[in-house]
Write a protein that holds these residues in place. Structure first.
Motif, PDB file in Angstrom:
ATOM      1  N   ALA A  23      29.420  51.370  48.214  1.00  0.00           N
ATOM      2  CA  ALA A  23      30.786  51.052  48.639  1.00  0.00           C
ATOM      3  C   ALA A  23      31.793  51.559  47.615  1.00  0.00           C
ATOM      4  O   ALA A  23      32.807  52.176  47.968  1.00  0.00           O
ATOM      5  CB  ALA A  23      30.937  49.544  48.844  1.00  0.00           C
ATOM      6  N   MET A  24      31.516  51.312  46.352  1.00  0.00           N
ATOM      7  CA  MET A  24      32.418  51.762  45.303  1.00  0.00           C
ATOM      8  C   MET A  24      32.499  53.287  45.274  1.00  0.00           C
ATOM      9  O   MET A  24      33.576  53.856  45.071  1.00  0.00           O
ATOM     10  CB  MET A  24      31.970  51.213  43.944  1.00  0.00           C
ATOM     11  N   SER A  25      31.383  53.946  45.497  1.00  0.00           N
ATOM     12  CA  SER A  25      31.369  55.408  45.423  1.00  0.00           C
ATOM     13  C   SER A  25      32.222  56.053  46.504  1.00  0.00           C
ATOM     14  O   SER A  25      32.716  57.164  46.326  1.00  0.00           O
ATOM     15  CB  SER A  25      29.942  55.945  45.480  1.00  0.00           C
ATOM     16  N   ILE A  26      32.425  55.355  47.628  1.00  0.00           N
ATOM     17  CA  ILE A  26      33.292  55.915  48.672  1.00  0.00           C
ATOM     18  C   ILE A  26      34.710  55.347  48.596  1.00  0.00           C
ATOM     19  O   ILE A  26      35.519  55.558  49.488  1.00  0.00           O
ATOM     20  CB  ILE A  26      32.704  55.743  50.092  1.00  0.00           C
ATOM     21  N   GLY A  27      35.009  54.636  47.509  1.00  0.00           N
ATOM     22  CA  GLY A  27      36.367  54.191  47.253  1.00  0.00           C
ATOM     23  C   GLY A  27      36.762  52.853  47.832  1.00  0.00           C
ATOM     24  O   GLY A  27      37.942  52.584  48.011  1.00  0.00           O
ATOM     25  N   LEU A  28      35.775  52.004  48.101  1.00  0.00           N
ATOM     26  CA  LEU A  28      36.103  50.664  48.588  1.00  0.00           C
ATOM     27  C   LEU A  28      36.233  49.690  47.414  1.00  0.00           C
ATOM     28  O   LEU A  28      35.394  49.692  46.514  1.00  0.00           O
ATOM     29  CB  LEU A  28      35.017  50.141  49.523  1.00  0.00           C
ATOM     30  N   PRO A  29      37.262  48.869  47.419  1.00  0.00           N
ATOM     31  CA  PRO A  29      37.317  47.809  46.414  1.00  0.00           C
ATOM     32  C   PRO A  29      36.277  46.753  46.788  1.00  0.00           C
ATOM     33  O   PRO A  29      36.131  46.403  47.958  1.00  0.00           O
ATOM     34  CB  PRO A  29      38.733  47.260  46.553  1.00  0.00           C
ATOM     35  N   VAL A  30      35.548  46.284  45.806  1.00  0.00           N
ATOM     36  CA  VAL A  30      34.489  45.298  46.029  1.00  0.00           C
ATOM     37  C   VAL A  30      34.922  43.955  45.464  1.00  0.00           C
ATOM     38  O   VAL A  30      35.474  43.885  44.366  1.00  0.00           O
ATOM     39  CB  VAL A  30      33.173  45.752  45.363  1.00  0.00           C
ATOM     40  N   VAL A  31      34.653  42.911  46.224  1.00  0.00           N
ATOM     41  CA  VAL A  31      34.854  41.546  45.756  1.00  0.00           C
ATOM     42  C   VAL A  31      33.486  40.885  45.726  1.00  0.00           C
ATOM     43  O   VAL A  31      32.736  40.946  46.711  1.00  0.00           O
ATOM     44  CB  VAL A  31      35.803  40.744  46.684  1.00  0.00           C
ATOM     45  N   GLY A  32      33.138  40.303  44.595  1.00  0.00           N
ATOM     46  CA  GLY A  32      31.859  39.626  44.457  1.00  0.00           C
ATOM     47  C   GLY A  32      31.987  38.457  43.508  1.00  0.00           C
ATOM     48  O   GLY A  32      33.064  38.188  42.956  1.00  0.00           O
ATOM     49  N   PHE A  33      30.877  37.776  43.311  1.00  0.00           N
ATOM     50  CA  PHE A  33      30.881  36.605  42.436  1.00  0.00           C
ATOM     51  C   PHE A  33      30.610  36.975  40.981  1.00  0.00           C
ATOM     52  O   PHE A  33      29.689  37.738  40.686  1.00  0.00           O
ATOM     53  CB  PHE A  33      29.854  35.574  42.908  1.00  0.00           C
ATOM     54  N   ARG A  34      31.408  36.424  40.108  1.00  0.00           N
ATOM     55  CA  ARG A  34      31.291  36.663  38.670  1.00  0.00           C
ATOM     56  C   ARG A  34      29.919  36.256  38.132  1.00  0.00           C
ATOM     57  O   ARG A  34      29.382  36.885  37.227  1.00  0.00           O
ATOM     58  CB  ARG A  34      32.385  35.885  37.935  1.00  0.00           C
ATOM     59  N   ASN A  35      29.330  35.193  38.685  1.00  0.00           N
ATOM     60  CA  ASN A  35      28.046  34.713  38.160  1.00  0.00           C
ATOM     61  C   ASN A  35      26.856  35.545  38.632  1.00  0.00           C
ATOM     62  O   ASN A  35      25.727  35.274  38.249  1.00  0.00           O
ATOM     63  CB  ASN A  35      27.837  33.231  38.465  1.00  0.00           C
ATOM     64  N   CYS A  36      27.094  36.577  39.420  1.00  0.00           N
ATOM     65  CA  CYS A  36      26.046  37.533  39.770  1.00  0.00           C
ATOM     66  C   CYS A  36      26.060  38.599  38.674  1.00  0.00           C
ATOM     67  O   CYS A  36      26.924  39.479  38.652  1.00  0.00           O
ATOM     68  CB  CYS A  36      26.302  38.154  41.141  1.00  0.00           C
ATOM     69  N   ASN A  37      25.134  38.482  37.742  1.00  0.00           N
ATOM     70  CA  ASN A  37      25.162  39.324  36.547  1.00  0.00           C
ATOM     71  C   ASN A  37      25.193  40.814  36.854  1.00  0.00           C
ATOM     72  O   ASN A  37      25.871  41.575  36.163  1.00  0.00           O
ATOM     73  CB  ASN A  37      23.982  39.001  35.640  1.00  0.00           C
ATOM     74  N   ALA A  38      24.466  41.252  37.865  1.00  0.00           N
ATOM     75  CA  ALA A  38      24.443  42.677  38.189  1.00  0.00           C
ATOM     76  C   ALA A  38      25.830  43.172  38.600  1.00  0.00           C
ATOM     77  O   ALA A  38      26.235  44.272  38.227  1.00  0.00           O
ATOM     78  CB  ALA A  38      23.435  42.955  39.292  1.00  0.00           C
ATOM     79  N   LEU A  39      26.568  42.364  39.350  1.00  0.00           N
ATOM     80  CA  LEU A  39      27.931  42.751  39.731  1.00  0.00           C
ATOM     81  C   LEU A  39      28.845  42.756  38.515  1.00  0.00           C
ATOM     82  O   LEU A  39      29.656  43.668  38.341  1.00  0.00           O
ATOM     83  CB  LEU A  39      28.493  41.811  40.785  1.00  0.00           C
ATOM     84  N   ALA A  40      28.705  41.744  37.691  1.00  0.00           N
ATOM     85  CA  ALA A  40      29.543  41.653  36.500  1.00  0.00           C
ATOM     86  C   ALA A  40      29.265  42.808  35.543  1.00  0.00           C
ATOM     87  O   ALA A  40      30.146  43.199  34.779  1.00  0.00           O
ATOM     88  CB  ALA A  40      29.327  40.309  35.810  1.00  0.00           C
ATOM     89  N   ASP A  53      35.250  33.392  40.973  1.00  0.00           N
ATOM     90  CA  ASP A  53      34.511  32.307  40.324  1.00  0.00           C
ATOM     91  C   ASP A  53      33.739  31.439  41.305  1.00  0.00           C
ATOM     92  O   ASP A  53      32.706  30.880  40.951  1.00  0.00           O
ATOM     93  CB  ASP A  53      35.470  31.447  39.505  1.00  0.00           C
ATOM     94  N   ASP A  54      34.254  31.284  42.519  1.00  0.00           N
ATOM     95  CA  ASP A  54      33.607  30.446  43.530  1.00  0.00           C
ATOM     96  C   ASP A  54      34.114  30.876  44.901  1.00  0.00           C
ATOM     97  O   ASP A  54      34.903  31.820  45.010  1.00  0.00           O
ATOM     98  CB  ASP A  54      33.871  28.959  43.271  1.00  0.00           C
ATOM     99  N   VAL A  55      33.682  30.185  45.942  1.00  0.00           N
ATOM    100  CA  VAL A  55      34.043  30.560  47.313  1.00  0.00           C
ATOM    101  C   VAL A  55      35.551  30.485  47.542  1.00  0.00           C
ATOM    102  O   VAL A  55      36.149  31.372  48.161  1.00  0.00           O
ATOM    103  CB  VAL A  55      33.275  29.680  48.333  1.00  0.00           C
ATOM    104  N   SER A  56      36.180  29.447  47.029  1.00  0.00           N
ATOM    105  CA  SER A  56      37.626  29.290  47.182  1.00  0.00           C
ATOM    106  C   SER A  56      38.371  30.435  46.489  1.00  0.00           C
ATOM    107  O   SER A  56      39.319  31.010  47.043  1.00  0.00           O
ATOM    108  CB  SER A  56      38.059  27.939  46.614  1.00  0.00           C
ATOM    109  N   ASP A  57      37.938  30.771  45.296  1.00  0.00           N
ATOM    110  CA  ASP A  57      38.544  31.871  44.555  1.00  0.00           C
ATOM    111  C   ASP A  57      38.323  33.195  45.287  1.00  0.00           C
ATOM    112  O   ASP A  57      39.219  34.037  45.351  1.00  0.00           O
ATOM    113  CB  ASP A  57      37.957  31.926  43.137  1.00  0.00           C
ATOM    114  N   MET A  58      37.134  33.368  45.872  1.00  0.00           N
ATOM    115  CA  MET A  58      36.872  34.586  46.633  1.00  0.00           C
ATOM    116  C   MET A  58      37.821  34.688  47.820  1.00  0.00           C
ATOM    117  O   MET A  58      38.378  35.759  48.092  1.00  0.00           O
ATOM    118  CB  MET A  58      35.423  34.666  47.109  1.00  0.00           C
TER     119      MET A  58
END
Length: 106
Positions: A23-40, A53-58
């Protein structure tokens, strides 16, 4: 995916988030959870993607992105540039180096 404007990763755990990097490689902004270490490890928060940080923050961060096309485009562009480190040429060159090092170590 090419028709999308935002990519959301709801994973709590990932090894290497291939769909996110695609997704990032084709220019999409990604939203994910901070506590997912691979995403961070891949996303620079607020620059190449957005970490929540959580569902509400997402939900809040998704709303912010949905309402701001310029922000979506800027983050998506920076995400695209950041993924150059995973381009086929870079990856193949690293694999070639590893194999050549292993062969020469014998």
């Amino acid at each position: 995916m090419k028709e999308a404007e935002i990519f959301v990763s709801t994973s709590k755990f990932e090894g290497f988030p291939l769909a996110v990097t695609e997704a990032m490689s084709i220019g999409l902004p990604v939203v994910g959870f901070r506590n997912c270490n691979a995403l961070a490890d891949i996303i620079i928060d607020g620059e190449t993607g957005i970490l929540a940080d959580d569902v509400s923050d997402m939900a809040n961060k998704l709303s912010m992105l949905m309402e701001n096309k310029i922000l979506r485009k800027n983050i998506g562009y920076k995400a695209h540039l950041a993924m150059s480190k995973f381009s086929p040429e870079v990856v193949w060159d690293k694999w070639k180096e590893i194999v050549e090092d292993a062969i020469s170590a014998k």
